[in-house]
Design an enzyme around this catalytic site. Structure first.
Site, mmCIF file in Angstrom:
data_model
loop_
_atom_site.group_PDB
_atom_site.id
_atom_site.type_symbol
_atom_site.label_atom_id
_atom_site.label_comp_id
_atom_site.label_asym_id
_atom_site.label_seq_id
_atom_site.Cartn_x
_atom_site.Cartn_y
_atom_site.Cartn_z
ATOM 1 N N ARG A 185 9.315 -35.366 -53.101
ATOM 2 C CA ARG A 185 10.251 -36.097 -52.228
ATOM 3 C C ARG A 185 11.519 -35.310 -51.900
ATOM 4 N NH1 ARG A 185 8.794 -40.583 -55.338
ATOM 5 N NH2 ARG A 185 7.323 -41.908 -54.215
ATOM 6 N N LYS A 226 16.186 -28.882 -38.263
ATOM 7 C CA LYS A 226 14.783 -29.132 -37.886
ATOM 8 C C LYS A 226 13.865 -28.253 -38.710
ATOM 9 C CE LYS A 226 15.281 -29.381 -33.021
ATOM 10 N NZ LYS A 226 14.506 -29.144 -31.808
ATOM 11 N N LYS A 271 26.096 -23.718 -30.958
ATOM 12 C CA LYS A 271 24.994 -24.618 -31.308
ATOM 13 C C LYS A 271 25.479 -25.701 -32.275
ATOM 14 C CE LYS A 271 20.332 -25.411 -32.562
ATOM 15 N NZ LYS A 271 19.005 -25.020 -32.932
ATOM 16 N N HIS A 300 9.276 -21.920 -21.690
ATOM 17 C CA HIS A 300 8.218 -22.393 -22.592
ATOM 18 C C HIS A 300 6.855 -22.346 -21.932
ATOM 19 C CE1 HIS A 300 10.443 -24.840 -25.871
ATOM 20 N NE2 HIS A 300 10.040 -23.673 -26.314
ATOM 21 N N GLU A 334 18.809 -35.330 -31.342
ATOM 22 C CA GLU A 334 18.280 -34.900 -30.061
ATOM 23 C C GLU A 334 18.054 -36.044 -29.087
ATOM 24 O OE1 GLU A 334 14.821 -32.427 -30.588
ATOM 25 O OE2 GLU A 334 15.788 -30.837 -29.467
ATOM 26 N N GLU A 336 18.690 -16.255 -27.122
ATOM 27 C CA GLU A 336 19.388 -17.503 -27.494
ATOM 28 C C GLU A 336 20.905 -17.277 -27.517
ATOM 29 O OE1 GLU A 336 17.519 -20.076 -27.560
ATOM 30 O OE2 GLU A 336 15.533 -19.259 -28.031
ATOM 31 N N HIS A 357 9.101 -15.214 -27.862
ATOM 32 C CA HIS A 357 9.817 -16.379 -27.340
ATOM 33 C C HIS A 357 10.976 -15.981 -26.416
ATOM 34 C CE1 HIS A 357 11.499 -20.403 -27.272
ATOM 35 N NE2 HIS A 357 12.663 -19.926 -27.674
ATOM 36 N N ASN A 383 18.311 -26.566 -23.806
ATOM 37 C CA ASN A 383 17.025 -26.269 -23.154
ATOM 38 C C ASN A 383 17.149 -25.376 -21.936
ATOM 39 O OD1 ASN A 383 15.708 -27.798 -24.976
ATOM 40 N ND2 ASN A 383 15.686 -29.641 -23.725
ATOM 41 N N HIS A 408 14.463 -23.000 -20.908
ATOM 42 C CA HIS A 408 13.304 -23.300 -21.751
ATOM 43 C C HIS A 408 12.211 -24.105 -21.049
ATOM 44 C CE1 HIS A 408 15.652 -21.552 -24.922
ATOM 45 N NE2 HIS A 408 14.730 -21.806 -25.832
ATOM 46 N N ARG A 467 22.024 -32.560 -26.742
ATOM 47 C CA ARG A 467 21.327 -31.407 -27.300
ATOM 48 C C ARG A 467 20.377 -30.782 -26.284
ATOM 49 N NH1 ARG A 467 19.698 -31.632 -33.651
ATOM 50 N NH2 ARG A 467 18.479 -29.741 -33.778
HETATM 51 N N1 NAD Z 1 14.341 -25.059 -36.668
HETATM 52 C C1 NAD Z 1 14.794 -24.748 -35.493
HETATM 53 O O1 NAD Z 1 15.708 -25.357 -34.974
HETATM 54 C C2 NAD Z 1 14.179 -23.596 -34.752
HETATM 55 C C3 NAD Z 1 14.831 -23.078 -33.630
HETATM 56 C C4 NAD Z 1 14.261 -21.987 -32.992
HETATM 57 C C5 NAD Z 1 13.075 -21.441 -33.469
HETATM 58 N N2 NAD Z 1 12.479 -21.987 -34.549
HETATM 59 C C6 NAD Z 1 11.220 -21.432 -35.079
HETATM 60 O O2 NAD Z 1 11.449 -20.103 -35.471
HETATM 61 C C7 NAD Z 1 10.221 -19.397 -35.450
HETATM 62 C C8 NAD Z 1 10.458 -18.024 -34.889
HETATM 63 O O3 NAD Z 1 11.389 -17.364 -35.697
HETATM 64 P P1 NAD Z 1 11.555 -15.783 -35.684
HETATM 65 O O4 NAD Z 1 11.656 -15.303 -34.311
HETATM 66 O O5 NAD Z 1 12.631 -15.478 -36.662
HETATM 67 O O6 NAD Z 1 10.130 -15.277 -36.191
HETATM 68 P P2 NAD Z 1 9.527 -14.830 -37.605
HETATM 69 O O7 NAD Z 1 10.039 -15.652 -38.708
HETATM 70 O O8 NAD Z 1 8.066 -14.787 -37.406
HETATM 71 O O9 NAD Z 1 10.092 -13.347 -37.768
HETATM 72 C C9 NAD Z 1 9.689 -12.348 -36.874
HETATM 73 C C10 NAD Z 1 9.126 -11.125 -37.613
HETATM 74 O O10 NAD Z 1 10.188 -10.376 -38.170
HETATM 75 C C11 NAD Z 1 9.950 -10.157 -39.567
HETATM 76 N N3 NAD Z 1 11.270 -10.073 -40.184
HETATM 77 C C12 NAD Z 1 12.114 -11.095 -40.433
HETATM 78 N N4 NAD Z 1 13.303 -10.616 -40.852
HETATM 79 C C13 NAD Z 1 13.192 -9.276 -40.883
HETATM 80 C C14 NAD Z 1 14.095 -8.227 -41.218
HETATM 81 N N5 NAD Z 1 15.380 -8.489 -41.530
HETATM 82 N N6 NAD Z 1 13.645 -6.951 -41.166
HETATM 83 C C15 NAD Z 1 12.367 -6.680 -40.778
HETATM 84 N N7 NAD Z 1 11.491 -7.625 -40.423
HETATM 85 C C16 NAD Z 1 11.899 -8.919 -40.474
HETATM 86 C C17 NAD Z 1 9.102 -11.288 -39.983
HETATM 87 O O11 NAD Z 1 8.377 -10.994 -41.152
HETATM 88 C C18 NAD Z 1 8.198 -11.459 -38.764
HETATM 89 O O12 NAD Z 1 7.181 -10.525 -38.804
HETATM 90 C C19 NAD Z 1 9.266 -20.234 -34.624
HETATM 91 O O13 NAD Z 1 8.290 -20.758 -35.468
HETATM 92 C C20 NAD Z 1 10.132 -21.334 -34.054
HETATM 93 O O14 NAD Z 1 9.450 -22.544 -33.924
HETATM 94 C C21 NAD Z 1 13.012 -23.040 -35.201
HETATM 95 ZN ZN ZN Z 2 14.540 -20.913 -27.751
#
Ligand code: NAD
Ligand code: ZN
Length: 457
Positions: free
Chosen positions: A216, A238, A318, A343, A328, A280, A358, A336, A339, A332
């Site tokens: 939990r 999120k 943000k 997207h 949201e 972003e 992305h 977008n 996006h 918020r």
């Molecule tokens: N929670 C939210 O509000 C929110 C907002 C935007 C995106 N997201 C989510 O975030 C995800 C994408 O995140 P991302 O772009 O960070 O991708 P990711 O976590 O896949 O990281 C990208 C790559 O970089 C590598 N990596 C990470 N840090 C590193 C470092 N310092 N040095 C070398 N390699 C490194 C990772 O292992 C991976 O291969 C998506 O799943 C998306 O849905 C969430």
């Molecule tokens: Zn985005």
């Protein structure tokens, strides 16, 4: 031993208030573990200037105090009275007093802090003070190699277990989550443990979700290591995983205990990932901060950009938006911008050879939506040209075949953010301003895609 001298200058009408705060707190500070001495006096030449002088057993004791809830609460009250920023000097011998490394920027969100700056023992003393039964560090294979070594020297206080999962979005699903839960059970992790999610948005979203649901919910700290996760995923609570091929379709809203953003992690991030996260940063500036946009649009080489100052400004945008609309419901949607079309582009090419990251898709989406902004929201042609020029220079161009337009429009219609059958946009009346709940006819959206396409020639 460490000595510390801080010069504080106040607005004249606030000195009495400061003296009252000092009188109330001095005994508590002197009673802190490791505090050897504390005093405070007024400058003989300027009655609005004070000095505090303290001696501490070691840097760790001082750091622990500076991360305590008491300090944070008292400091916030004191800060409100300042005329100028405080000047702090520390050294082992008084003759060597010097200014510290640049301070950590600290943003308050609900009941936790986002700290931006080098992660050091101060962070871990704070964590240690929370008296968890143990710590779990979640990493993927890349962050274990590149990021984990930075934490290692600090992991000696509590029982610590490390859980490693494979890197990449395709592992952000139930099987990986199940593996994390199994590891937690196997290690006998109880409710009083804390999970440190060290990685990009995938680790943050999935680790946070695993922590928020295990027994939990156990506490977790986000340590984002990609630019995208530092400026975007780190704020807003999120969490979740992908399910049935739909991104983030299972998840919860839940705040971490803290977010530690260390720009130094970006040094090992692949250039393409850095550029993707930068979309972003640009989006935040475009919707809310014209001055920041003017600054960013001069940056040509991302590897030498001053992330130490860019990230706090971006996170703050943000944070301020999420604070006003945590679940949201309305505002918020401002986030977008770029996006709706972005997207659709990202999804359409998701399973193809020319898969876009992305931010690369959002770069194209922001160009097309800037054009819509000019048509529908009053963005000037000069501003449209600026935005288009910089985004093209940064992200290059990805031709969109006209045969794909139908499929893209269909993807926009299915987007969960659209009520009724309207396709919703957040558009820019000007750089630094945003209007939510705009809508555009299909014909105009096709023209926006056409505008983007023609840029190639
Ligand atoms: N929670 C939210 O509000 C929110 C907002 C935007 C995106 N997201 C989510 O975030 C995800 C994408 O995140 P991302 O772009 O960070 O991708 P990711 O976590 O896949 O990281 C990208 C790559 O970089 C590598 N990596 C990470 N840090 C590193 C470092 N310092 N040095 C070398 N390699 C490194 C990772 O292992 C991976 O291969 C998506 O799943 C998306 O849905 C969430
Ligand atoms: Zn985005």
């Amino acid at each position: 031993m460490i000595q510390r001298l801080v010069k504080l200058s106040f607005n004249a009408e606030h000195t009495a208030e400061f003296e009252a705060i000092y009188q109330r707190s001095k005994d508590r500070i002197r009673a802190r573990p490791g505090c050897l001495h504390l005093e405070c006096w007024r400058d003989v030449n300027d009655s609005t200037v004070y000095y505090t002088y303290s001696r501490w057993r070691d840097v760790a004791a001082l750091d622990a105090y500076r991360h305590s809830d008491f300090f944070l609460a008292t400091w916030a009250k004191t800060k409100a009275l300042f005329r100028d920023r405080p000047e702090a000097m520390s050294a082992e011998r008084l003759s060597e007093l010097r200014s510290p490394a640049p301070e950590i920027s600290r943003l308050e969100v609900d009941d936790y802090f986002i700290e931006i700056g080098g992660i050091d023992r101060g962070h871990f003393y704070w964590l240690h003070e929370q008296q968890y039964a143990g710590w779990i560090v979640l990493v993927d294979d890349h962050t274990r190699k590149h990021c984990f070594p930075r934490l290692l020297p600090h992991l000696k206080h509590e029982p610590t277990i490390i859980i490693e999962v494979p890197a990449g979005e395709r592992h952000k699903h139930l099987d990986t989550c199940r593996f994390i839960w199994e590891e937690l059970f196997r290690a006998g992790v109880g409710r009083r443990w804390c999970m440190l999610n060290l990685g990009g948005g995938v680790i943050g979203d999935m680790g946070g979700f695993a922590a928020a649901t295990y027994k939990r919910g156990i506490d977790f700290v986000q340590i984002p290591t990609t630019l995208l996760s530092q400026v975007d995923a780190s704020v807003g609570g999120k969490l979740g995983i992908d399910f049935y091929d739909v991104k983030n379709s299972i998840g919860v809203f839940r705040n971490p205990r803290a977010v530690w953003i260390d720009p130094a992690f970006l040094q090992t991030l692949p250039a393409r990932e850095l550029r993707s996260g930068y979309a972003e940063v640009l989006k935040h500036a475009l919707i809310q901060d014209r001055a920041q946009w003017e600054l960013l649009r001069n940056i040509q080489d991302l590897t030498t950009a001053d992330w130490r100052s860019i990230i706090p400004a971006s996170v703050e945008i943000k944070r301020a938006i999420v604070e006003q609309d945590p679940l949201e419901r309305g505002l918020r949607k401002a986030l977008n911008f770029g996006h709706t079309i972005g997207h659709a582009i990202e999804s359409h090419w998701l399973h193809s050879e020319q898969r876009l990251l992305h931010g690369e898709a959002i770069g194209a989406g922001m160009i097309a939506e800037a054009w819509l902004s000019q048509q529908l929201a009053g963005l000037s042609t000069a501003e449209l040209d600026d935005i288009t020029g910089y985004l093209l220079a940064t992200y290059g161009h990805q031709a969109i075949p006209t045969e794909a337009f139908d499929a893209l429009i269909e993807l926009m219609r299915q987007d969960k953010k659209n009520d009724d059958h309207r396709i919703n946009f957040s558009l820019l009346p000007a750089t630094g301003e945003v209007r939510v709940n705009a809508t555009a006819e299909e014909g105009l959206i096709r023209e926006a895609l056409g505008y983007y396409n023609e840029l190639m020639t």
